[in-house]
Motif scaffolding. Sequence first.
Motif, PDB file in Angstrom:
ATOM      1  N   GLU A   1       0.888  -1.166   0.213  1.00 41.97           N
ATOM      2  CA  GLU A   1      -0.460  -0.553   0.201  1.00 41.97           C
ATOM      3  C   GLU A   1       0.971   0.807   0.385  1.00 41.97           C
ATOM      4  O   GLU A   1       0.464   2.099   0.082  1.00 41.97           O
ATOM      5  N   HIS A   2       2.146   1.294   0.327  1.00 41.91           N
ATOM      6  CA  HIS A   2       2.741   2.385   0.830  1.00 41.91           C
ATOM      7  C   HIS A   2       3.298   3.335  -0.840  1.00 41.91           C
ATOM      8  O   HIS A   2       3.128   4.523  -0.643  1.00 41.91           O
ATOM      9  N   ALA A   3       4.287   2.666  -1.627  1.00 41.26           N
ATOM     10  CA  ALA A   3       4.548   3.130  -2.493  1.00 41.26           C
ATOM     11  C   ALA A   3       3.592   2.983  -3.553  1.00 41.26           C
ATOM     12  O   ALA A   3       3.086   2.947  -3.743  1.00 41.26           O
ATOM     13  N   ASP A   4       3.917   3.906  -4.521  1.00 43.71           N
ATOM     14  CA  ASP A   4       3.744   4.871  -5.875  1.00 43.71           C
ATOM     15  C   ASP A   4       3.432   3.713  -7.098  1.00 43.71           C
ATOM     16  O   ASP A   4       2.035   3.127  -7.101  1.00 43.71           O
ATOM     17  N   ASP A   5       3.887   2.333  -6.810  1.00 44.38           N
ATOM     18  CA  ASP A   5       3.627   1.119  -7.406  1.00 44.38           C
ATOM     19  C   ASP A   5       4.951   0.519  -6.789  1.00 44.38           C
ATOM     20  O   ASP A   5       4.610   0.486  -5.641  1.00 44.38           O
ATOM     21  N   PHE A   6       3.844  -1.143  -6.905  1.00 44.34           N
ATOM     22  CA  PHE A   6       4.640  -2.521  -6.347  1.00 44.34           C
ATOM     23  C   PHE A   6       4.950  -3.456  -6.846  1.00 44.34           C
ATOM     24  O   PHE A   6       4.190  -3.686  -7.550  1.00 44.34           O
ATOM     25  N   GLN A   7       5.386  -4.221  -6.567  1.00 49.32           N
ATOM     26  CA  GLN A   7       5.801  -6.059  -7.337  1.00 49.32           C
ATOM     27  C   GLN A   7       6.020  -6.492  -6.092  1.00 49.32           C
ATOM     28  O   GLN A   7       6.966  -6.483  -4.954  1.00 49.32           O
ATOM     29  N   LEU A   8       5.513  -7.943  -6.262  1.00 47.45           N
ATOM     30  CA  LEU A   8       5.886  -9.229  -5.636  1.00 47.45           C
ATOM     31  C   LEU A   8       6.492  -9.983  -6.300  1.00 47.45           C
ATOM     32  O   LEU A   8       5.939 -10.857  -7.584  1.00 47.45           O
ATOM     33  N   LYS A   9       8.209 -10.110  -6.036  1.00 50.57           N
ATOM     34  CA  LYS A   9       8.362 -10.542  -6.664  1.00 50.57           C
ATOM     35  C   LYS A   9       9.492 -12.222  -6.451  1.00 50.57           C
ATOM     36  O   LYS A   9       9.685 -11.796  -5.304  1.00 50.57           O
ATOM     37  N   PHE A  10       8.665 -13.430  -6.870  1.00 48.26           N
ATOM     38  CA  PHE A  10       8.841 -14.052  -6.032  1.00 48.26           C
ATOM     39  C   PHE A  10      10.326 -14.910  -6.994  1.00 48.26           C
ATOM     40  O   PHE A  10      10.824 -14.796  -8.073  1.00 48.26           O
ATOM     41  N   VAL A  11      11.236 -15.160  -5.959  1.00 47.74           N
ATOM     42  CA  VAL A  11      12.450 -16.325  -6.667  1.00 47.74           C
ATOM     43  C   VAL A  11      11.672 -18.010  -6.653  1.00 47.74           C
ATOM     44  O   VAL A  11      11.260 -18.383  -5.169  1.00 47.74           O
ATOM     45  N   VAL A  12      11.637 -18.433  -8.159  1.00 46.38           N
ATOM     46  CA  VAL A  12      11.123 -19.500  -8.283  1.00 46.38           C
ATOM     47  C   VAL A  12      11.853 -20.949  -8.271  1.00 46.38           C
ATOM     48  O   VAL A  12      13.044 -20.757  -9.501  1.00 46.38           O
ATOM     49  N   THR A  13      12.200 -21.404  -7.236  1.00 41.29           N
ATOM     50  CA  THR A  13      12.790 -23.309  -7.999  1.00 41.29           C
ATOM     51  C   THR A  13      12.363 -24.210  -8.297  1.00 41.29           C
ATOM     52  O   THR A  13      13.527 -25.286  -9.433  1.00 41.29           O
ATOM     53  N   GLY A  14      11.380 -24.037  -8.206  1.00 39.32           N
ATOM     54  CA  GLY A  14      10.665 -25.481  -9.068  1.00 39.32           C
ATOM     55  C   GLY A  14       9.172 -25.301  -9.418  1.00 39.32           C
ATOM     56  O   GLY A  14       8.274 -24.534  -8.137  1.00 39.32           O
ATOM     57  N   ARG A  15       8.487 -25.994  -9.717  1.00 38.76           N
ATOM     58  CA  ARG A  15       6.694 -26.049  -9.520  1.00 38.76           C
ATOM     59  C   ARG A  15       6.513 -26.585  -8.392  1.00 38.76           C
ATOM     60  O   ARG A  15       5.573 -25.799  -8.123  1.00 38.76           O
ATOM     61  N   ASP A  16       7.245 -26.524  -7.464  1.00 37.91           N
ATOM     62  CA  ASP A  16       6.845 -26.754  -5.757  1.00 37.91           C
ATOM     63  C   ASP A  16       6.259 -25.836  -5.604  1.00 37.91           C
ATOM     64  O   ASP A  16       5.641 -25.469  -3.976  1.00 37.91           O
ATOM     65  N   ASP A  17       6.775 -24.600  -5.672  1.00 36.51           N
ATOM     66  CA  ASP A  17       6.437 -23.005  -5.428  1.00 36.51           C
ATOM     67  C   ASP A  17       5.356 -22.922  -5.722  1.00 36.51           C
ATOM     68  O   ASP A  17       4.772 -21.526  -4.745  1.00 36.51           O
ATOM     69  N   MET A  18       4.714 -22.767  -6.295  1.00 39.41           N
ATOM     70  CA  MET A  18       3.077 -23.097  -7.257  1.00 39.41           C
ATOM     71  C   MET A  18       2.467 -22.317  -5.865  1.00 39.41           C
ATOM     72  O   MET A  18       1.659 -21.983  -6.109  1.00 39.41           O
ATOM     73  N   PRO A  19       1.677 -23.699  -4.988  1.00 35.93           N
ATOM     74  CA  PRO A  19       0.826 -23.383  -4.308  1.00 35.93           C
ATOM     75  C   PRO A  19       1.515 -22.643  -3.272  1.00 35.93           C
ATOM     76  O   PRO A  19       0.525 -21.459  -2.781  1.00 35.93           O
ATOM     77  N   GLU A  20       2.688 -22.715  -2.736  1.00 34.58           N
ATOM     78  CA  GLU A  20       2.476 -22.031  -1.541  1.00 34.58           C
ATOM     79  C   GLU A  20       2.281 -19.951  -1.844  1.00 34.58           C
ATOM     80  O   GLU A  20       2.235 -19.122  -1.425  1.00 34.58           O
ATOM     81  N   ILE A  21       3.173 -19.781  -3.400  1.00 33.01           N
ATOM     82  CA  ILE A  21       2.751 -18.430  -4.097  1.00 33.01           C
ATOM     83  C   ILE A  21       1.497 -18.315  -4.322  1.00 33.01           C
ATOM     84  O   ILE A  21       0.511 -17.500  -3.454  1.00 33.01           O
ATOM     85  N   GLU A  22       0.611 -18.827  -4.535  1.00 35.43           N
ATOM     86  CA  GLU A  22      -0.674 -19.441  -4.323  1.00 35.43           C
ATOM     87  C   GLU A  22      -1.324 -18.386  -3.651  1.00 35.43           C
ATOM     88  O   GLU A  22      -2.056 -17.576  -3.339  1.00 35.43           O
ATOM     89  N   ALA A  23      -1.436 -19.060  -2.672  1.00 34.60           N
ATOM     90  CA  ALA A  23      -1.818 -19.340  -1.402  1.00 34.60           C
ATOM     91  C   ALA A  23      -1.125 -17.537  -0.706  1.00 34.60           C
ATOM     92  O   ALA A  23      -2.456 -17.176  -0.490  1.00 34.60           O
ATOM     93  N   LEU A  24      -0.255 -16.902  -0.730  1.00 36.13           N
ATOM     94  CA  LEU A  24       0.586 -16.485   0.379  1.00 36.13           C
ATOM     95  C   LEU A  24      -0.314 -14.474  -0.665  1.00 36.13           C
ATOM     96  O   LEU A  24      -0.742 -13.366  -0.456  1.00 36.13           O
ATOM     97  N   VAL A  25      -0.302 -15.314  -1.963  1.00 36.66           N
ATOM     98  CA  VAL A  25      -0.650 -14.020  -2.888  1.00 36.66           C
ATOM     99  C   VAL A  25      -2.481 -13.960  -2.128  1.00 36.66           C
ATOM    100  O   VAL A  25      -2.597 -12.482  -2.462  1.00 36.66           O
ATOM    101  N   SER A  26      -2.827 -14.732  -2.155  1.00 34.95           N
ATOM    102  CA  SER A  26      -4.419 -14.992  -2.186  1.00 34.95           C
ATOM    103  C   SER A  26      -4.373 -13.865  -0.515  1.00 34.95           C
ATOM    104  O   SER A  26      -5.064 -13.129   0.104  1.00 34.95           O
ATOM    105  N   GLU A  27      -3.573 -14.416   0.779  1.00 31.99           N
ATOM    106  CA  GLU A  27      -3.309 -14.733   1.872  1.00 31.99           C
ATOM    107  C   GLU A  27      -3.506 -12.738   1.571  1.00 31.99           C
ATOM    108  O   GLU A  27      -3.763 -11.634   3.112  1.00 31.99           O
TER     109      GLU A  27
END
Length: 257
Positions: free
Chosen positions: A172-198
């Motif tokens: 909320e703080h800045a003019d713009d933002f990005q959520l930039k995930f370091v991805v090591t493989g497909r196994d990271d995707m459920p956590e990314i989806e859950a965190l973005v949703s949270e």
Amino acid sequence: MPVSDSVSRPDSDADGDRLPVNELFASLQGEGKLAGVPSTFVRTSGCNLRCWFCDSYHTSWEPTHAWMTVEDIVAEVGELAPSHVVVTGGEPLIHEETNALLSELADDYHLTVETNGTLETDAPVDLASISPKLASSTPTPENAPEGTDPGVWTDKHEADRIDLESLSSLVEHADDFQLKFVVTGRDDMPEIEALVSEVRGVTAREIHDTDVLLMPEGQTRDALEGSRTAVADLAAEFGYRYTPRLHVDLWNDAPET
Ligand SMILES: C[S@@+](CC[C@H](N)C(=O)[O-])C[C@H]1O[C@@H](n2cnc3c(N)ncnc32)[C@H](O)[C@@H]1O
Ligand SMILES: Nc1nc2[nH]cc(C(=O)O)c2c(=O)[nH]1
Ligand code: SF4
Ligand SMILES: [Mg+2]
């Protein structure tokens, strides 16, 4: 100015108005929404996490730095050409003086802060570049950098890597933002989806899928060769944005790039 090997100054800041600076250089922004934009990088030293893959080992696992006043940093930035400044680390927001640096630069530069998302700031920021750390970043005796014993950091990193309040505040703080995930493989995707949703659940700001960036893990050209296409495919499949690591493609793992 190469300051990464300037370790002659005392390893403390008695005056309380200086920042530990690992390197300060001009390059192209290599990651995220502003990839390709000429930018000056101010890399502070010291971090509150210990990602096993940290590409800035000398700010986290084995920190080195020169102590610089905010005034000196602003002067050095002024000697370089870019109108964009990226304040990074290590974790820049562990230092109170980072807020003073951002305030001093705000009138004259576009400011990006690269942060792991565990801390908040009141200082002016144009682009909050937030890189929340996934479970796959946690150091273990098996994956820790060669010659390094993660010791207490396995538990500490795991306990501290996500702070929803800080993530929400930064979004909320800045003019713009990005959520930039370091991805090591497909196994990271459920956590990314859950965190973005949270995060969507706790922030007043809309988070578009194109504000969510997937970045391949890899410190070298060879490593990226083996990871980038799989991560680009995941971005296309899940509808998120892909970000390259242009600086690694261009200059491999050379310092001050
Ligand atoms: C060194 S960190 C400094 C800023 C802050 N501590 C953070 O982690 O966001 C700068 C950026 O590099 C990313 N990064 C670090 N090591 C990486 C690696 N091995 N592969 C891909 N990205 C990496 C981080 O996720 C972050 O987006
Ligand atoms: N060229 C270049 N772009 C970058 N974007 C974020 C970086 C960082 O280390 O925070 C970085 C970096 O180290 N170099
Ligand atoms: S949070 Fe950033 S600086 Fe700290 S260890 Fe992870 S990648 Fe490195
Ligand atoms: Mg970097």
